[in-house]
Design a protein around this motif. Structure first.
Motif, mmCIF file in Angstrom:
data_model
loop_
_atom_site.group_PDB
_atom_site.id
_atom_site.type_symbol
_atom_site.label_atom_id
_atom_site.label_comp_id
_atom_site.label_asym_id
_atom_site.label_seq_id
_atom_site.Cartn_x
_atom_site.Cartn_y
_atom_site.Cartn_z
ATOM 1 N N GLY A 100 1.357 -1.141 0.082
ATOM 2 C CA GLY A 100 0.143 0.104 0.034
ATOM 3 C C GLY A 100 1.219 1.485 -0.262
ATOM 4 O O GLY A 100 2.203 1.169 0.352
ATOM 5 N N SER A 232 -0.585 4.401 -5.691
ATOM 6 C CA SER A 232 -1.316 3.078 -5.071
ATOM 7 C C SER A 232 -2.067 2.835 -5.774
ATOM 8 O O SER A 232 -2.992 3.227 -7.030
ATOM 9 C CB SER A 232 -2.583 3.532 -3.799
ATOM 10 O OG SER A 232 -2.836 2.956 -3.405
ATOM 11 N N SER A 234 -4.872 0.730 -4.852
ATOM 12 C CA SER A 234 -5.967 0.783 -3.776
ATOM 13 C C SER A 234 -7.400 1.630 -4.196
ATOM 14 O O SER A 234 -8.344 0.787 -4.386
ATOM 15 C CB SER A 234 -5.588 1.568 -2.167
ATOM 16 O OG SER A 234 -4.745 1.088 -1.284
ATOM 17 N N LYS A 235 -7.417 2.514 -5.287
ATOM 18 C CA LYS A 235 -8.632 3.150 -5.190
ATOM 19 C C LYS A 235 -8.840 3.238 -6.761
ATOM 20 O O LYS A 235 -10.118 2.943 -6.924
ATOM 21 C CB LYS A 235 -8.186 4.715 -5.530
ATOM 22 C CG LYS A 235 -8.361 5.343 -3.735
ATOM 23 C CD LYS A 235 -7.366 5.391 -3.042
ATOM 24 C CE LYS A 235 -7.700 5.658 -1.728
ATOM 25 N NZ LYS A 235 -6.325 5.891 -0.500
ATOM 26 N N SER A 238 -7.515 -2.772 -6.122
ATOM 27 C CA SER A 238 -8.488 -2.817 -4.701
ATOM 28 C C SER A 238 -7.590 -2.302 -3.174
ATOM 29 O O SER A 238 -6.597 -3.275 -3.278
ATOM 30 C CB SER A 238 -8.233 -4.583 -3.901
ATOM 31 O OG SER A 238 -8.358 -5.234 -3.226
ATOM 32 N N PRO A 239 -8.538 -2.259 -2.261
ATOM 33 C CA PRO A 239 -7.338 -1.806 -1.285
ATOM 34 C C PRO A 239 -6.927 -2.954 -1.044
ATOM 35 O O PRO A 239 -5.891 -2.619 0.399
ATOM 36 C CB PRO A 239 -8.427 -0.528 -0.596
ATOM 37 C CG PRO A 239 -9.869 -1.134 -0.809
ATOM 38 C CD PRO A 239 -9.303 -1.592 -2.239
ATOM 39 N N ARG A 242 -3.407 -4.600 -1.359
ATOM 40 C CA ARG A 242 -2.220 -3.403 -0.346
ATOM 41 C C ARG A 242 -1.375 -3.449 -1.145
ATOM 42 O O ARG A 242 0.063 -3.682 -1.234
ATOM 43 C CB ARG A 242 -1.705 -4.116 1.177
ATOM 44 C CG ARG A 242 -2.690 -4.568 2.227
ATOM 45 C CD ARG A 242 -3.541 -3.637 1.986
ATOM 46 N NE ARG A 242 -2.975 -2.664 2.394
ATOM 47 C CZ ARG A 242 -2.709 -1.080 2.654
ATOM 48 N NH1 ARG A 242 -3.806 -0.607 1.316
ATOM 49 N NH2 ARG A 242 -2.516 -0.029 2.875
ATOM 50 N N SER A 271 0.062 -11.039 -4.896
ATOM 51 C CA SER A 271 -0.981 -9.884 -4.641
ATOM 52 C C SER A 271 -0.271 -9.090 -6.413
ATOM 53 O O SER A 271 -1.207 -8.560 -6.902
ATOM 54 C CB SER A 271 -0.777 -9.122 -3.388
ATOM 55 O OG SER A 271 -1.440 -9.008 -2.514
#
Ligand code: PMP
Length: 393
Positions: A100, A232, A234-235, A238-239, A242, A271
């Motif tokens: 993240g 990132s 995340s937005k 997928s958050p 990470r 991931s």
């Protein structure tokens, strides 16, 4: 047993947001307090297929230890996207995959802050960064954020008195205010920092979420050597996976790599492989377009409802992207009081204080628009308006 906790952990407060989010787990609560991407916009089907494909085709490698820097093709993808979107000339060697983008802040704190050093933030600034940097015991200074970016007069004057370890800022759709720096301000900030030889940590968590899709050149474009960017997935992906990254010159990145090795060896390799597989199998731009359109609709509705329901003395920002709207209250009002009363009616807003390093901010609040539907936005803002009338009119 009397534990002797370190001074650094004793002096770092719990995240106010995490504490509030516990309240919002109640399904009856409408929460504008968090900062969660909308779960309906996570492509579970596409990610599920990518996960299954990579485990079937290369599972033994994807589930093995890996390098600290991260999966090379993914780093190359990020470098190529910088070139395409921001006209930034960086190579894969200048990218490090992190757990993240929040981890970037911890690692950069470790790399740059000596106990007692000064650190410069935006006022208001991102709470998660304040918390990360706090662990390295700096002295915080802040520069006011105007509607088009930092007050550059104030920036110059702070720098004439203090030479901070770095200036940390969020030029695109800032958290908490939703403010985006103008082109002009980006150039000015870069010029001032270059002159003072102060690095800029440019947190670009929301750059892909500009509603009109048009990218604005980052501050790093104007200060390629002293600019350090964090990004990132995340937005836009997928958050929970990470995945973030740091982009910096090899000289800086080498130090961040040492800090990361000591901290967790490398980011979750599975991931990274699932993400890369997903990027190969899907057109992420189509997906990002969908997110932008959906968030724009909600942002516009929230701003329109605030402007029609709340008294005109209360102003709000009009975000060009990202996930937040920022409210400013007149002197006779308290965001903490409004928060408490609204919470009793199951609507939660986030008072602005934790975003200020100087203890101010009670005349402000942050509202998230991405995780509530249209009915909830209309109803929730209506409740906030009722509470303000009850308290002050
Ligand atoms: N920077 C900013 C400005 C943020 O708002 C967030 C998430 N709230 C982060 C960094 C951290 O996000 P992540 O670790 O999921 O990339």
């Amino acid at each position: 047993m009397k534990f002797m906790f370190s001074r650094r952990i004793q002096n770092t407060p719990k995240s106010f947001i995490r504490e509030i989010l516990k309240v919002t787990e109640n399904p009856d609560v409408i929460s504008f307090a968090g900062g969660l991407p909308n779960p309906s916009l996570i492509d579970t089907e596409g990610i599920g297929k990518a996960a299954s494909d990579i485990i079937k085709s290369d599972g033994r490698s994807a589930l093995q230890y890996s390098t600290t820097e991260g999966y090379e093709p993914l780093r190359q993808y990020i470098a190529d996207r910088y070139a395409k979107r921001y006209n930034l000339d960086v190579s894969a060697d200048e990218i490090l995959i992190t757990n993240g983008s929040q981890q970037c802040l911890d690692l950069l704190g470790k790399v740059f802050i000596n106990n007692g050093d000064s650190v410069l933030m935006e006022k208001p600034g991102y709470l998660g960064a304040i918390q990360s940097f706090s662990l390295y015991e700096p002295e915080f200074h802040s520069v006011s954020l105007q509607d088009d970016g930092p007050d550059t007069g104030e920036l110059s004057s702070v720098l004439s008195e203090e030479l901070p370890a770095f200036f940390y800022g969020i030029p695109n759709s800032q958290n908490p205010t939703g403010i985006t720096y103008s082109d002009e301000k980006r150039k000015e900030v870069a010029e001032i920092l270059n002159e003072a030889e102060v690095p800029f940590i440019e947190d670009d968590a929301y750059g892909e979420l500009r509603f009109d899709g048009k990218a604005i050149k980052p501050v790093k474009y104007y200060m390629p050597e002293a600019g350090i960017m964090t990004g990132s997935f995340s937005k836009i992906f997928s958050p929970g996976m990470r995945l973030g990254w740091v982009c910096a010159t090899p000289e800086v990145l080498d130090k961040v790599i040492i800090a990361k090795q000591a901290s967790d060896l490398h980011s979750n390799y599975l991931s990274q492989r699932i993400l890369y597989q997903y990027l190969e199998e899907n057109n992420i731009d189509t997906h990002i377009e969908k997110i932008r359109a959906e968030y724009k609709k909600r942002a516009d509705l929230m701003v329109k409802t605030i402007r029609s329901e709340l008294p005109p003395e209360i102003t709000c920002t009009q975000p060009e992207g990202g996930m937040f709207v920022w409210l400013r209250f007149p002197d006779n009002m308290s965001s903490m009081k409004i928060f408490e009363k609204a919470s009793e009616k199951n609507v939660v807003i986030l008072p602005g204080m934790p975003f200020y390093v100087d203890g101010k901010g009670d005349k402000t609040a942050r509202l998230n628009f991405t995780n509530s539907d249209e009915e909830e936005i209309k109803y929730g803002i209506g409740v906030v308006a009722d509470v303000i009338k009850e308290l002050y009119y």
